[in-house]
Design a protein around this motif. Structure first.
Motif, PDB file in Angstrom:
ATOM      1  N   ASP A 107       0.875  -1.243  -0.010  1.00 54.47           N
ATOM      2  CA  ASP A 107       0.029  -0.112  -0.011  1.00 54.47           C
ATOM      3  C   ASP A 107       0.902   1.256   0.138  1.00 54.47           C
ATOM      4  OD1 ASP A 107      -2.237  -1.614  -0.026  1.00 54.47           O
ATOM      5  OD2 ASP A 107      -2.414  -1.608   2.284  1.00 54.47           O
ATOM      6  N   ASP A 108       2.290   1.067   0.705  1.00 58.05           N
ATOM      7  CA  ASP A 108       2.868   2.427   0.693  1.00 58.05           C
ATOM      8  C   ASP A 108       4.183   2.338  -0.393  1.00 58.05           C
ATOM      9  OD1 ASP A 108       4.505   0.411   1.433  1.00 58.05           O
ATOM     10  OD2 ASP A 108       5.110   1.177   3.511  1.00 58.05           O
ATOM     11  N   LEU A 109       3.816   1.481  -1.435  1.00 60.68           N
ATOM     12  CA  LEU A 109       4.841   1.207  -2.219  1.00 60.68           C
ATOM     13  C   LEU A 109       6.406   1.264  -1.917  1.00 60.68           C
ATOM     14  CD1 LEU A 109       2.924   3.559  -5.069  1.00 60.68           C
ATOM     15  CD2 LEU A 109       3.116   1.022  -4.989  1.00 60.68           C
ATOM     16  N   ALA A 110       6.720   0.436  -0.938  1.00 54.32           N
ATOM     17  CA  ALA A 110       8.041   0.186  -0.483  1.00 54.32           C
ATOM     18  C   ALA A 110       8.860   0.252  -1.641  1.00 54.32           C
ATOM     19  CB  ALA A 110       8.034  -0.735   0.457  1.00 54.32           C
ATOM     20  N   LEU A 111      10.171   0.476  -1.468  1.00 55.97           N
ATOM     21  CA  LEU A 111      11.075   0.554  -2.660  1.00 55.97           C
ATOM     22  C   LEU A 111      11.992  -0.629  -2.494  1.00 55.97           C
ATOM     23  CD1 LEU A 111      12.425   1.752  -5.171  1.00 55.97           C
ATOM     24  CD2 LEU A 111      13.511   3.457  -3.766  1.00 55.97           C
ATOM     25  N   LEU A 112      12.298  -1.443  -3.570  1.00 60.47           N
ATOM     26  CA  LEU A 112      13.532  -2.549  -3.726  1.00 60.47           C
ATOM     27  C   LEU A 112      14.020  -2.227  -5.123  1.00 60.47           C
ATOM     28  CD1 LEU A 112      11.222  -5.224  -2.630  1.00 60.47           C
ATOM     29  CD2 LEU A 112      12.969  -4.011  -1.125  1.00 60.47           C
ATOM     30  N   TYR A 113      15.452  -2.383  -4.984  1.00 61.89           N
ATOM     31  CA  TYR A 113      16.019  -2.160  -6.480  1.00 61.89           C
ATOM     32  C   TYR A 113      17.376  -2.619  -6.409  1.00 61.89           C
ATOM     33  CZ  TYR A 113      18.451   1.222  -3.192  1.00 61.89           C
ATOM     34  OH  TYR A 113      18.849   2.089  -2.252  1.00 61.89           O
ATOM     35  N   ASN A 114      17.943  -2.944  -7.595  1.00 66.62           N
ATOM     36  CA  ASN A 114      19.068  -3.868  -7.804  1.00 66.62           C
ATOM     37  C   ASN A 114      20.392  -2.937  -8.051  1.00 66.62           C
ATOM     38  OD1 ASN A 114      18.837  -2.815 -10.376  1.00 66.62           O
ATOM     39  ND2 ASN A 114      18.403  -4.598 -11.418  1.00 66.62           N
ATOM     40  N   ASP A 115      21.404  -3.488  -8.174  1.00 68.01           N
ATOM     41  CA  ASP A 115      22.879  -2.805  -8.722  1.00 68.01           C
ATOM     42  C   ASP A 115      22.668  -1.670  -9.217  1.00 68.01           C
ATOM     43  OD1 ASP A 115      23.668  -4.041  -6.245  1.00 68.01           O
ATOM     44  OD2 ASP A 115      25.086  -5.462  -7.641  1.00 68.01           O
ATOM     45  N   ALA A 116      22.050  -2.134 -10.661  1.00 69.90           N
ATOM     46  CA  ALA A 116      22.150  -1.316 -11.988  1.00 69.90           C
ATOM     47  C   ALA A 116      21.024  -0.219 -11.498  1.00 69.90           C
ATOM     48  CB  ALA A 116      21.684  -1.882 -13.300  1.00 69.90           C
ATOM     49  N   TRP A 117      20.245  -0.272 -10.704  1.00 73.47           N
ATOM     50  CA  TRP A 117      19.354   0.950 -10.282  1.00 73.47           C
ATOM     51  C   TRP A 117      19.850   1.847  -9.382  1.00 73.47           C
ATOM     52  CZ3 TRP A 117      15.807   3.298  -7.135  1.00 73.47           C
ATOM     53  CH2 TRP A 117      14.662   3.875  -7.671  1.00 73.47           C
ATOM     54  N   GLN A 118      20.928   1.381  -8.596  1.00 72.56           N
ATOM     55  CA  GLN A 118      21.416   2.146  -7.307  1.00 72.56           C
ATOM     56  C   GLN A 118      21.879   3.531  -7.672  1.00 72.56           C
ATOM     57  OE1 GLN A 118      24.345  -0.566  -5.064  1.00 72.56           O
ATOM     58  NE2 GLN A 118      25.449   1.591  -4.655  1.00 72.56           N
ATOM     59  N   PRO A 119      22.500   3.668  -8.791  1.00 75.53           N
ATOM     60  CA  PRO A 119      22.981   5.265  -9.013  1.00 75.53           C
ATOM     61  C   PRO A 119      21.777   6.260  -9.014  1.00 75.53           C
ATOM     62  CG  PRO A 119      24.102   3.587 -10.529  1.00 75.53           C
ATOM     63  CD  PRO A 119      23.130   2.819  -9.911  1.00 75.53           C
ATOM     64  N   ILE A 120      20.626   5.763  -9.153  1.00 73.04           N
ATOM     65  CA  ILE A 120      19.508   6.656  -9.752  1.00 73.04           C
ATOM     66  C   ILE A 120      18.992   7.412  -8.457  1.00 73.04           C
ATOM     67  CG2 ILE A 120      16.966   6.706 -10.298  1.00 73.04           C
ATOM     68  CD1 ILE A 120      17.431   4.541 -12.346  1.00 73.04           C
ATOM     69  N   PRO A 121      18.891   6.827  -7.255  1.00 69.56           N
ATOM     70  CA  PRO A 121      18.922   7.667  -5.946  1.00 69.56           C
ATOM     71  C   PRO A 121      19.807   8.518  -5.450  1.00 69.56           C
ATOM     72  CG  PRO A 121      18.883   5.387  -5.454  1.00 69.56           C
ATOM     73  CD  PRO A 121      18.976   5.266  -6.898  1.00 69.56           C
ATOM     74  N   GLY A 122      21.129   8.321  -5.977  1.00 70.38           N
ATOM     75  CA  GLY A 122      22.182   9.172  -5.499  1.00 70.38           C
ATOM     76  C   GLY A 122      22.544   8.789  -4.118  1.00 70.38           C
ATOM     77  N   THR A 123      22.675   9.975  -3.249  1.00 69.06           N
ATOM     78  CA  THR A 123      22.983  10.005  -1.976  1.00 69.06           C
ATOM     79  C   THR A 123      21.782   9.413  -1.174  1.00 69.06           C
ATOM     80  OG1 THR A 123      22.122  12.337  -1.579  1.00 69.06           O
ATOM     81  CG2 THR A 123      24.506  11.917  -2.123  1.00 69.06           C
TER      82      THR A 123
END
Length: 554
Positions: free
Chosen positions: A59-75
């Motif tokens: 319901d709160d759209l908790a975020l999970l991601y992989n190594d390739a996606w990791q640079p997108i959120p930055g710090t």
């Protein structure tokens, strides 16, 4: 991590290790052992993919991601892991929130291309662009439980293409600048097309006296000849920026013209976007812009210098033409007064001795020569000043040219030469000014006679398609190859050319060239040293090429 669900995080590189070390009970997702199979499958695919993928779940759209996606959120990494999407992306929620809602409510995926998402991921709000998709992940009951997010960042491509476009525009628009000021105005207008990268720009030209009073460190950059990133001085009024944040920095680049090494002609001041880091790519863009502006100013300065030289030469030319025109008028009066008495002495009965008669004849002949030269100068000066009074009438060009050329027959034959005239009647009269055409023929004949010592002089009149052609050919001394292109220049005389006489002003052939142009025609020359010279004149038939007010009726 709770051991019963560790198989979902098998592999996955750094993110797999981070997830295995995470206390999931402290998150809204709970223990992985209780995760539905749809989430477990999505996470397993995501972690072991080399494509940038994220999964939003619950319901709160908790975020999970992989190594390739990791640079997108930055710090924001690793704190973004397992946090609700709205908490991770408050700055772009107005854009992605409705997209999430549409996927959840309709069950249909979305696709966005080069979407602007101003993310706050490196300590400031950043201009970012992405291609991404939001695809529904259905749970065991068939309801949309999560969102599968595949994404590629296109920021560098979008901004690179934008900058390349404005640089090309800058080069195109400044290419026609005719002064340094115009080049600067065109350059700033072109750069204003890309306000995202250039919120403002201005150009300081060296020597304008503004270096000392400018709030920008212009003098320092001119002296160092190196670009410099500076903070916008306090109190400087700047135009409105496309971004809500104020512009805080500018880059000053020296404008160095190749013809003036070590002496910049000015400084380009470029505002720096508050939403992009001033990295190597940004610096390269600013330097390329400065290079284009420098080239535009250099070309404009060269044009100005050339224009000034041309104006000076034109003024000198007008002064020379006026001088010769005035001198010619002044010479004609005393010459006329001299020729009158000389004619009376030659024509009247007198008791002059033979020696005295020879002297009178010599004075008369040379007075006529001088009058001819003066008249040529006067004719040429009139043409140069645009005061030539030409009146065109239909003429039997073959017969008229034959008559003019034949006047030289006795002179040519006395010199041991042969005169050939070939002039068959043309199909129609040719419109020429008889007096001016006479000058053309006589000048060419005189030139041929002057430089021919053996052989012949041949005059030919023929008709070509739509044109009449006059050819005067001789077997004289010829013209050196390097001098052929200069024979029609005013006052130019071929050096060391063998000739019967050496009087002349060097404008005979130049006068012929101008007279032929008055008839809408052209003249060409072919020559070889020791083999002779051929002058060929082409004049259009009809009257379409002539001003009607100067054409006499047939």
């Amino acid at each position: 991590m709770e051991g019963s669900g560790d198989d979902v995080f098998v592999g996955g590189g750094a993110m797999g290790a981070l997830m295995r070390a995470t206390d999931w009970s402290a998150t809204s997702l709970g223990s992985p052992s209780a995760w539905p199979q749809s989430l477990r499958s999505a996470v397993s695919i995501m972690l072991n993919s080399r494509y940038p993928i994220a999964v939003y779940w619950g319901d709160d759209l908790a975020l999970l991601y992989n190594d390739a996606w990791q640079p997108i959120p930055g710090t924001k990494h690793p704190g973004a892991l397992a946090r609700p999407a709205r908490e991770v992306w408050p700055e772009i929620w107005d854009t992605i929130g409705p997209l999430f809602n549409r996927v959840i409510t309709t069950g249909e995926g979305t696709w966005s291309e080069d979407e602007l998402l101003p993310m706050h991921r490196h300590g400031y709000t950043e201009e970012c662009y992405f291609n991404f998709t939001f695809s529904p992940i259905r749970g065991e009951g068939g309801r949309v439980e999560g969102i599968f997010n595949a994404v590629v960042e296109t920021t560098f491509r979008v901004i690179g293409e934008r900058r390349t476009h404005v640089l090309r525009l800058l080069a195109e628009r400044t290419a026609g600048a005719r002064s340094a000021a115009e080049a600067c105005a065109l350059a700033t207008a072109a750069l204003a097309e890309d306000r995202a990268d250039v919120p403002f720009c201005l150009i300081h030209l060296a020597g304008s006296g503004e270096e000392a009073s400018s709030p920008w460190p212009v003098a320092r950059v001119l002296e160092s000849q190196r670009g410099e990133l500076v903070t916008v001085p306090e109190g400087v009024a700047l135009p409105a920026s496309p971004w809500p944040e104020p512009v805080r920095h500018a880059y000053l680049a020296p404008l160095v013209v190749g013809a003036r090494p070590g002496q910049p002609v000015g400084v380009l001041v470029l505002g720096i976007s508050p939403r992009r880091e001033f990295d190597d790519e940004y610096r390269a863009f600013a330097e390329h812009a400065a290079s284009h502006v420098s080239s535009a100013i250099a070309n404009a300065l060269a044009y100005e210098a050339e224009s000034q030289r041309a104006q000076a030469l034109a003024e000198l030319d007008r002064a020379k033409t006026a001088f010769f025109s005035n001198v010619s008028h002044e010479f004609r009066t005393p010459l006329t007064l001299m020729l009158g008495p000389l004619d009376e002495l030659r024509a009247g009965d007198s008791d002059m001795s033979e020696r005295e008669q020879q002297l009178v004849e010599l004075a008369h002949r040379n007075s006529l020569r001088l009058l001819k030269l003066v008249n040529s100068l006067l004719d040429f000066s009139r043409i140069e000043a645009g005061r030539a009074d030409a009146h065109y009438e239909p003429v039997d060009l073959a017969a008229y040219t034959t008559e003019l050329a034949s006047a030289f027959r006795s002179t040519v034959e006395r010199a041991g030469l042969k005169l050939e005239v070939h002039a068959k009647p043309l199909s129609s009269p040719v419109y020429v000014d008889p007096d001016l055409w006479e000058k053309v023929v006589l000048n060419l004949m005189s030139n041929a006679y002057k430089h021919t010592f053996t052989g012949e002089i041949a005059v030919t009149v023929r008709e070509r398609t739509g044109h009449a052609e006059l050819e005067v050919r001789d077997t004289g001394v010829g013209i050196p190859r390097e001098q052929v292109e200069r024979v029609f220049e005013r006052f130019h005389r071929v050096p060391n050319a063998r000739a019967r006489t050496h009087e002349g002003s060097g404008i005979g052939l130049a006068l012929v060239d101008e007279l032929v142009r008055l008839h809408g025609g052209s003249i060409a020359v072919e020559s070889a040293v020791g083999k002779g010279t051929t002058f060929r004149i082409v004049v259009p038939l009809g009257t379409a090429h002539l001003e009607s007010i100067h054409v006499a009726p047939a």
